[in-house]
Scaffold this motif. Structure first.
Motif, PDB file in Angstrom:
ATOM      1  N   ASN A 135     -59.577   7.018  24.321  1.00 38.78           N
ATOM      2  CA  ASN A 135     -58.707   8.035  24.837  1.00 38.78           C
ATOM      3  C   ASN A 135     -57.222   7.991  24.214  1.00 38.78           C
ATOM      4  N   LYS A 136     -56.903   7.018  23.662  1.00 36.96           N
ATOM      5  CA  LYS A 136     -55.684   6.961  23.119  1.00 36.96           C
ATOM      6  C   LYS A 136     -55.393   6.855  21.588  1.00 36.96           C
ATOM      7  N   THR A 137     -54.885   8.038  21.160  1.00 36.06           N
ATOM      8  CA  THR A 137     -54.939   8.007  19.627  1.00 36.06           C
ATOM      9  C   THR A 137     -54.199   7.136  18.839  1.00 36.06           C
ATOM     10  N   LEU A 138     -54.486   6.665  17.855  1.00 39.67           N
ATOM     11  CA  LEU A 138     -53.963   5.549  17.258  1.00 39.67           C
ATOM     12  C   LEU A 138     -52.654   6.012  16.630  1.00 39.67           C
ATOM     13  N   THR A 139     -51.584   4.938  16.622  1.00 39.20           N
ATOM     14  CA  THR A 139     -50.318   5.349  15.984  1.00 39.20           C
ATOM     15  C   THR A 139     -50.648   4.790  14.681  1.00 39.20           C
ATOM     16  N   GLU A 140     -49.477   5.136  13.751  1.00 41.70           N
ATOM     17  CA  GLU A 140     -49.439   4.481  12.424  1.00 41.70           C
ATOM     18  C   GLU A 140     -49.439   3.233  12.213  1.00 41.70           C
ATOM     19  N   GLY A 141     -48.476   2.554  13.275  1.00 39.22           N
ATOM     20  CA  GLY A 141     -48.407   1.202  13.583  1.00 39.22           C
ATOM     21  C   GLY A 141     -49.826   0.345  13.675  1.00 39.22           C
ATOM     22  N   ASP A 142     -50.341   0.983  14.694  1.00 38.97           N
ATOM     23  CA  ASP A 142     -51.883   0.407  15.115  1.00 38.97           C
ATOM     24  C   ASP A 142     -52.842   0.551  13.957  1.00 38.97           C
ATOM     25  N   PHE A 143     -52.665   1.569  12.988  1.00 35.39           N
ATOM     26  CA  PHE A 143     -53.651   1.569  12.167  1.00 35.39           C
ATOM     27  C   PHE A 143     -53.126   0.432  10.963  1.00 35.39           C
ATOM     28  N   HIS A 144     -51.765   0.289  10.609  1.00 29.92           N
ATOM     29  CA  HIS A 144     -51.494  -0.775   9.842  1.00 29.92           C
ATOM     30  C   HIS A 144     -52.239  -2.121  10.227  1.00 29.92           C
ATOM     31  N   LYS A 145     -51.882  -2.409  11.607  1.00 28.37           N
ATOM     32  CA  LYS A 145     -52.288  -3.641  12.063  1.00 28.37           C
ATOM     33  C   LYS A 145     -53.641  -3.820  11.799  1.00 28.37           C
ATOM     34  N   ILE A 146     -54.645  -2.856  12.038  1.00 30.95           N
ATOM     35  CA  ILE A 146     -56.136  -2.630  11.808  1.00 30.95           C
ATOM     36  C   ILE A 146     -56.501  -3.210  10.178  1.00 30.95           C
ATOM     37  N   VAL A 147     -55.538  -2.455   9.332  1.00 31.50           N
ATOM     38  CA  VAL A 147     -55.994  -2.664   7.812  1.00 31.50           C
ATOM     39  C   VAL A 147     -55.539  -3.845   7.279  1.00 31.50           C
ATOM     40  N   LYS A 148     -54.528  -4.269   7.895  1.00 33.05           N
ATOM     41  CA  LYS A 148     -53.866  -5.670   7.466  1.00 33.05           C
ATOM     42  C   LYS A 148     -54.789  -6.940   7.949  1.00 33.05           C
ATOM     43  N   ALA A 149     -55.264  -6.756   9.012  1.00 35.76           N
ATOM     44  CA  ALA A 149     -56.177  -7.741   9.501  1.00 35.76           C
ATOM     45  C   ALA A 149     -57.431  -7.716   8.957  1.00 35.76           C
ATOM     46  N   ALA A 150     -58.028  -6.504   8.550  1.00 33.18           N
ATOM     47  CA  ALA A 150     -59.186  -6.230   7.793  1.00 33.18           C
ATOM     48  C   ALA A 150     -59.250  -6.938   6.459  1.00 33.18           C
ATOM     49  N   ALA A 151     -57.938  -6.671   5.814  1.00 33.60           N
ATOM     50  CA  ALA A 151     -57.622  -6.955   4.309  1.00 33.60           C
ATOM     51  C   ALA A 151     -57.502  -8.695   4.497  1.00 33.60           C
ATOM     52  N   ALA A 152     -56.926  -9.165   5.286  1.00 30.85           N
ATOM     53  CA  ALA A 152     -56.841 -10.744   5.485  1.00 30.85           C
ATOM     54  C   ALA A 152     -58.181 -11.268   5.758  1.00 30.85           C
ATOM     55  N   MET A 153     -58.937 -10.580   6.531  1.00 32.49           N
ATOM     56  CA  MET A 153     -60.323 -11.133   6.744  1.00 32.49           C
ATOM     57  C   MET A 153     -61.315 -11.177   5.350  1.00 32.49           C
ATOM     58  N   VAL A 154     -61.160  -9.872   4.945  1.00 33.23           N
ATOM     59  CA  VAL A 154     -62.023  -9.875   3.635  1.00 33.23           C
ATOM     60  C   VAL A 154     -61.655 -11.095   2.513  1.00 33.23           C
ATOM     61  N   LYS A 155     -60.414 -11.277   2.449  1.00 34.04           N
ATOM     62  CA  LYS A 155     -59.708 -12.335   1.386  1.00 34.04           C
ATOM     63  C   LYS A 155     -60.285 -13.721   1.993  1.00 34.04           C
ATOM     64  N   SER A 156     -60.104 -13.963   3.301  1.00 29.52           N
ATOM     65  CA  SER A 156     -60.295 -15.381   3.803  1.00 29.52           C
ATOM     66  C   SER A 156     -61.923 -15.645   3.635  1.00 29.52           C
ATOM     67  N   GLN A 157     -62.667 -14.489   3.757  1.00 29.55           N
ATOM     68  CA  GLN A 157     -64.077 -14.564   3.403  1.00 29.55           C
ATOM     69  C   GLN A 157     -64.662 -14.478   1.954  1.00 29.55           C
ATOM     70  N   SER A 158     -63.815 -14.362   1.212  1.00 27.06           N
ATOM     71  CA  SER A 158     -64.055 -14.067  -0.067  1.00 27.06           C
ATOM     72  C   SER A 158     -65.064 -13.154  -0.512  1.00 27.06           C
ATOM     73  N   LEU A 159     -65.114 -11.955   0.206  1.00 27.71           N
ATOM     74  CA  LEU A 159     -66.148 -10.883  -0.198  1.00 27.71           C
ATOM     75  C   LEU A 159     -65.800 -10.251  -1.253  1.00 27.71           C
ATOM     76  N   THR A 160     -66.884  -9.850  -1.906  1.00 27.62           N
ATOM     77  CA  THR A 160     -66.816  -9.146  -3.340  1.00 27.62           C
ATOM     78  C   THR A 160     -67.101  -7.755  -2.968  1.00 27.62           C
ATOM     79  N   HIS A 161     -67.732  -7.435  -1.948  1.00 27.85           N
ATOM     80  CA  HIS A 161     -68.041  -6.143  -1.777  1.00 27.85           C
ATOM     81  C   HIS A 161     -67.711  -5.697  -0.299  1.00 27.85           C
ATOM     82  N   LEU A 162     -67.160  -4.554  -0.041  1.00 26.48           N
ATOM     83  CA  LEU A 162     -66.805  -4.143   1.108  1.00 26.48           C
ATOM     84  C   LEU A 162     -67.011  -2.388   1.543  1.00 26.48           C
ATOM     85  N   THR A 163     -67.930  -2.075   2.464  1.00 28.64           N
ATOM     86  CA  THR A 163     -68.148  -0.637   3.107  1.00 28.64           C
ATOM     87  C   THR A 163     -67.478  -0.438   4.266  1.00 28.64           C
ATOM     88  N   SER A 164     -66.469   0.549   4.239  1.00 28.62           N
ATOM     89  CA  SER A 164     -65.428   0.746   5.330  1.00 28.62           C
ATOM     90  C   SER A 164     -65.588   1.953   5.957  1.00 28.62           C
TER      91      SER A 164
END
Ligand code: BES
Ligand code: MN
Ligand code: ZN
Length: 513
Positions: free
Chosen positions: A89-118
């Motif tokens: 019920n709460k639309t995300l702010t730009e800041g929220d989305f930044h947090k989400i993608v930053k966390a996602a990118a860190a996870m992808v890196k730490s898990q050494s993923l080679t392919h991602l579907t988002s």
């Protein structure tokens, strides 16, 4: 790393190759509601998504992730990452989305993923469309995976884990022109920002003016639409570039004026037609000269060519996209070192414009090399000129690392740069260019001094440049605070303002449509 868009069903993804480590990332809400993508996944996994959320209620906050390597989609080798996106019920702010993608990118890196579907670009963010979400998400993967290991011994490079090769962005509108353009821009920016980071991170003993010149030639080999010309000291002498050459005299490395033409509209054999000029400071190491800098963190002055590096990266990005405009990139390049032949405080030099300059501080050298490059750019009859420079420490004090300083003589151009900065997330903020500031540059012995005293250092530096851009449409970006993250293990080039400049040029190319 490559980005592609797809409107495929996420439960029907083709299996990836055996040596790939692939994952699927979908968003989840906190109030028991599933995003469309999560609902599909839940079905395909016999309710595993709902069970996971119930067991881990905290993971639904923006920036929280839930990754269970053992959960794999049947018949595929896809692992699953759930990304919290707060209440539905709460639309995300730009800041929220930044947090989400930053966390996602860190996870992808730490898990050494080679392919991602988002499926993240299907989220709703306040005042932003899917194209913007794609830009924001892809920039996060690109930045998180950047590594500068050219100068590490082989062993270190070999030990590095595999890195992300492909990101598939799931979007129902994948075939639309908007998404198509957003993905093309994301791929182009990945190339451009990587080039800029590599150049700006390279130390002064490797990255000399001559090295930058060879890199400009290499870039023109890579893209047919680019043509590089290098002016050496002799050619600059003939043009009367007394200000630029005076800086180079303190160094044993010869100065270069690097000129890269992008023929996106005119044919390569033809002359550029009123191109947009990008003039980037290419000072490959700034020790200050005779007005020498303090020793602490002086190593970081290898990034004093970040403005020039941004011109390289921007040209790379627009050539990658085949943007239908003409652009001329000009990079005056030199070192600034103390030496028997170096400029001395009090020296007076004559610039290519004919105006004379009293050099009161040899550390204010950026404006000396830029003023001659700005005069030179007139020969291309540019429709507008933007210079980009790590010009003043005062700008770091005024705006910190969040916004680049923006000054200029054309309010429409300033507004267009601000808008491109907001859209790309690579922001700029204006400072005034009033005559009162310009008076600080008065000299009793020459037409002007190269410094304007203690106050308003960013503005007086721009006032100096303004004296060389009269009757041109001109803007100046001071990137001293934004082009580099200082100190510690994380220090390095940010590639700013390549996203801003690329977005600006995309917008300009669409003006005539
Ligand atoms: N390259 C520096 C500016 C700079 C400082 C960039 C800190 C990045 C981080 C420039 O050449 C310089 O030395 N400027 C002087 C000007 C002063 C002498 C008027 C400065 O800012 O101290
Ligand atoms: Mn300096
Ligand atoms: Zn400098």
């Amino acid at each position: 790393m490559q980005f592609i868009a797809s409107s495929d069903d996420l439960t029907q993804l083709p299996p990836t190759s055996a040596d790939a480590r692939s994952a699927l990332i979908v968003a989840i809400h906190s109030d028991g509601q599933l995003t469309a993508a999560a609902a599909l996944l839940n079905q395909a996994s016999n309710g595993a998504v709902v069970r996971l959320i119930a067991a881990n209620p905290r993971c639904t906050k923006a920036g929280e992730l839930l990754y269970t390597p053992e959960m794999q989609l049947a018949d595929t080798s896809q692992r699953v990452i759930l990304a919290g996106a707060g209440s539905q019920n709460k639309t995300l702010t730009e800041g929220d989305f930044h947090k989400i993608v930053k966390a996602a990118a860190a996870m992808v890196k730490s898990q050494s993923l080679t392919h991602l579907t988002s499926a993240l670009s299907q989220l709703q963010v306040e005042n932003r469309d899917s194209a913007w979400l794609i830009g924001c998400e892809t920039a996060a993967y690109s930045a998180a995976h950047y590594r500068f290991d050219q100068l590490k011994s082989k062993k270190a490079a070999e030990e590095a884990p595999a890195s992300l090769q492909q990101v598939t962005l799931l979007n129902d509108a994948a075939a639309s022109p908007e998404i198509h353009r957003a993905v093309a821009l994301a791929n182009a920016l990945h190339q451009g920002t990587t080039l800029t980071r590599d150049l700006a991170n390279l130390p002064g003993n490797h990255c000399t003016p001559s090295y930058l010149a060879t890199q400009a030639e290499a870039l023109a080999k890579r893209y047919k639409s680019l043509k590089t010309t290098i002016l050496d000291a002799e050619a600059m002498e003939k043009l009367g570039m007394g200000a630029l050459l005076s800086v180079a005299r303190g160094s044993s490395q010869p100065a270069k004026l690097i000129v890269i033409a992008y023929h996106g509209k005119s044919g390569k054999k033809k002359q550029l037609k009123n191109p947009i000029a990008l003039v980037g400071k290419g000072l490959t190491f700034d020790a200050g000269g005779i007005s020498i800098k303090p020793a602490a963190a002086m190593d970081e002055m290898k990034y004093d060519m970040a403005g020039g590096a941004a011109v390289f990266g921007t040209l790379c990005s627009i050539a990658e996209m085949n943007l239908p405009i003409d652009v001329i990139g000009i990079i005056p390049s030199s070192e600034n070192l103390p030496d028997g032949n170096a400029n001395k405080p009090g020296d007076i030099v004559t610039s290519m414009s004919g105006q004379t300059i009293e050099i009161l501080n040899t550390d204010a050298e950026g404006r000396l090399i830029l003023c001659d490059a700005l005069t030179y750019c007139r020969s291309f009859k540019p429709s507008l000129v933007i210079d980009i420079a790590t010009l003043t420490g005062a700008c770091v004090v005024a705006l910190g690392s969040h916004a680049s300083g923006l000054l200029g003589n054309d309010s429409a151009l300033i507004e267009a740069l601000r808008a491109a900065g907001d859209l790309s997330g690579d922001r700029v903020w204006p400072l005034p260019l009033w005559d009162e500031y310009d008076e600080q540059l008065k000299s009793p012995f020459a037409d002007m001094a190269n410094i304007g005293g203690k106050e308003a250092g960013t503005i007086t530096a721009a006032c100096f440049l303004a004296r060389f851009t009269r009757d041109l449409r001109w803007a100046h970006l001071d990137i001293a605070g934004t082009a580099w993250v200082g100190g510690g293990e994380k220090k390095g080039a940010t590639a700013r303002p390549v996203p801003l400049l690329t977005q600006f040029l995309v917008n300009q190319s669409q003006l005539g449509d």
